[in-house]
Design a protein around this motif. Structure first.
Motif, PDB file in Angstrom:
ATOM      1  N   HIS A  96       0.794  -1.218   0.000  1.00 62.18           N
ATOM      2  CA  HIS A  96       0.000   0.000   0.000  1.00 62.18           C
ATOM      3  C   HIS A  96       0.830   1.275   0.000  1.00 62.18           C
ATOM      4  N   GLY A  97       2.114   1.165   0.312  1.00 55.20           N
ATOM      5  CA  GLY A  97       2.931   2.372   0.334  1.00 55.20           C
ATOM      6  C   GLY A  97       2.514   3.302   1.456  1.00 55.20           C
ATOM      7  N   VAL A  98       2.270   4.563   1.137  1.00 49.97           N
ATOM      8  CA  VAL A  98       1.849   5.549   2.136  1.00 49.97           C
ATOM      9  C   VAL A  98       0.358   5.370   2.400  1.00 49.97           C
ATOM     10  N   ASP A 109       2.823   1.376   5.009  1.00 49.33           N
ATOM     11  CA  ASP A 109       2.580  -0.055   5.095  1.00 49.33           C
ATOM     12  C   ASP A 109       3.911  -0.748   4.823  1.00 49.33           C
ATOM     13  N   LYS A 110       4.590  -1.178   5.899  1.00 52.88           N
ATOM     14  CA  LYS A 110       5.899  -1.840   5.735  1.00 52.88           C
ATOM     15  C   LYS A 110       5.700  -3.252   5.201  1.00 52.88           C
ATOM     16  N   PRO A 111       6.395  -3.615   4.118  1.00 52.67           N
ATOM     17  CA  PRO A 111       6.344  -5.005   3.655  1.00 52.67           C
ATOM     18  C   PRO A 111       7.173  -5.895   4.584  1.00 52.67           C
ATOM     19  N   PRO A 112       6.884  -7.192   4.613  1.00 53.66           N
ATOM     20  CA  PRO A 112       7.751  -8.107   5.375  1.00 53.66           C
ATOM     21  C   PRO A 112       9.033  -8.384   4.611  1.00 53.66           C
ATOM     22  N   LEU A 157       1.473  -1.174   9.589  1.00 55.61           N
ATOM     23  CA  LEU A 157       1.599   0.266   9.785  1.00 55.61           C
ATOM     24  C   LEU A 157       2.851   0.629  10.576  1.00 55.61           C
ATOM     25  N   LEU A 158       3.532   1.669  10.089  1.00 56.95           N
ATOM     26  CA  LEU A 158       4.724   2.177  10.763  1.00 56.95           C
ATOM     27  C   LEU A 158       4.777   3.688  10.581  1.00 56.95           C
ATOM     28  N   CYS A 353       0.865  -4.950  12.018  1.00 50.72           N
ATOM     29  CA  CYS A 353       0.308  -3.820  12.760  1.00 50.72           C
ATOM     30  C   CYS A 353      -0.844  -3.266  11.924  1.00 50.72           C
ATOM     31  N   THR A 354      -2.064  -3.306  12.459  1.00 51.19           N
ATOM     32  CA  THR A 354      -3.247  -2.993  11.658  1.00 51.19           C
ATOM     33  C   THR A 354      -3.925  -1.682  12.036  1.00 51.19           C
ATOM     34  N   ASP A 355      -3.727  -1.214  13.268  1.00 54.10           N
ATOM     35  CA  ASP A 355      -4.414   0.001  13.717  1.00 54.10           C
ATOM     36  C   ASP A 355      -3.486   0.857  14.559  1.00 54.10           C
TER      37      ASP A 355
END
Length: 381
Positions: A96-98, A109-112, A157-158, A353-355
């Protein structure tokens, strides 16, 4: 002219007299290692050739393709990492990027599978470098500022600050418990019983591991992995002084040196997933459909946990959830069985991390950020 020291994963060169960097590296390494032009170019690009003068250390990306040369004074120290860890820099279209962009901050949205920040032996394959590609050209000279981190295999999320004042204000919110974070993970080996009451509160002290919990890469030995595990001490076995802050516990005098930190989270809900639900689950997005089907067939029910994180420790969720007998899908460091013979997914966990919720320190506006449902699938079926 120089002193050469070989280690398992790196070579160290100390200049005794003035000398040319490229010539010295060629003489010291090209013949013994068989490195060619492409090997040198990759090493420079990754930033795994580092130079130390006195107390200042930097990587030698300024050498470009090694066509440039540097004339270095005595007591200059070069460190060359021979086997740098590599990470998959996923294309922007695969995530998702930003997710949320404010004037003071950005939530990504940090990728694994990629570290949040540069590692010692790889300065270019990380989330901070990836963010630079998302920013307007006018802002790329001022990299976003880190406020927290996610483990290598964790995604979601980060928060990043866009200037130092917000970074300081947000970090104060974190230390005072003013930021609410929720995570979602999928586990095997545990599911709620009919009499299970929520929330399930998990509280522990953290003992001092033999080695600081850190990134654990695929392929390292079990002995090295064990040194990185977060050690938990039952909370009820320790006496806590009154008036401690949520982020740092002052334990009884006997336990202070051994267990200085407190780990606290709540499991708010748990549900067993059907195959259809598992395929749409945000925390399972790093895994292709055939892997999710295989996990169900091999390990039995997959259970999704919603977790509110009340303290933020390295490996905290992974270690504390394990005390229930639950194993997060993909987390081999903390006991997930495998890998299965077909698996190609490494350094990816079913943990996201979702919220994220907080009150903006300047505007007093309540900010709520949620990882979109049906999040981008990060693995091909």
């Amino acid at each position: 002219m120089f002193q050469l020291t070989h280690h398992v994963s790196r070579v160290e060169i100390t200049f005794k007299h003035w000398g040319w960097a490229k010539d010295t590296l060629d003489a010291a390494l090209s013949l013994p290692l068989g490195w060619g032009h492409e090997d040198w170019a990759t090493a420079v690009q990754l930033g795994c050739i580092r130079m130390t003068r006195g107390t200042h250390t930097r990587d030698l990306t300024t050498l470009g393709s090694l066509q440039h040369n540097l004339y270095l004074p005595p007591r200059t120290h070069l460190t060359i990492f021979l086997h740098p860890n590599r990470f998959v820099m996923r294309p922007i279209r695969d995530w998702h990027g930003v997710v949320c962009l404010g004037s003071d901050y950005m939530v990504l949205d940090k990728p694994p599978g990629i570290p949040t920040v540069p590692t010692n032996d790889n300065k270019t394959e990380n989330l901070v470098a990836l963010i630079q590609t998302l920013l307007p050209h006018s802002e790329r000279s001022l990299p976003p500022l880190l406020t927290s981190r996610l483990d290598l295999g964790t995604h979601g999320l980060l928060m990043f600050a866009r200037h130092q004042q917000f970074q300081a204000d947000y970090n104060n919110l974190l230390s005072e418990g003013g930021v609410d974070k929720w995570y979602e993970c999928v586990v095997v080996g545990w599911q709620p019983k009919s009499e299970t009451k929520f929330p399930i509160t998990l509280r522990h002290f953290l003992s001092d591991p033999k080695k600081k919990p850190q990134l654990s890469y695929a392929g390292i030995s079990q002995e090295e992995t064990d040194l990185c595990l977060l050690r938990l001490v039952p909370f009820q076995d320790r006496v806590v002084r009154a008036g401690y802050r949520p982020t740092r516990v002052k334990a009884s005098p006997v336990a202070t040196a051994e267990c200085p930190l407190h780990a606290h989270l709540e499991i708010e809900s748990a549900e067993v997933l059907t195959l259809e639900e598992a395929l749409e689950c945000r925390s399972l997005r790093p895994f292709p459909e055939y892997a999710v089907r295989a996990y169900l067939d091999t390990f039995g029910p997959l259970c999704r946990l919603r977790i509110k994180l009340l303290t933020g420790r390295t490996h905290q969720i992974r270690a504390q959830v394990g005390t229930l007998g639950a194993k997060i899908v993909g987390d081999y460091t903390y006991g997930f069985p495998g890998p299965l013979p077909f698996e190609s997914v490494v350094d990816s966990f079913a943990l996201a991390c979702t919220d994220l919720q907080f009150v903006h320190p300047d505007t007093s506006e309540r900010v709520e950020v949620r990882l979109p449902e049906g999040a981008a699938k990060l693995a091909e079926s």
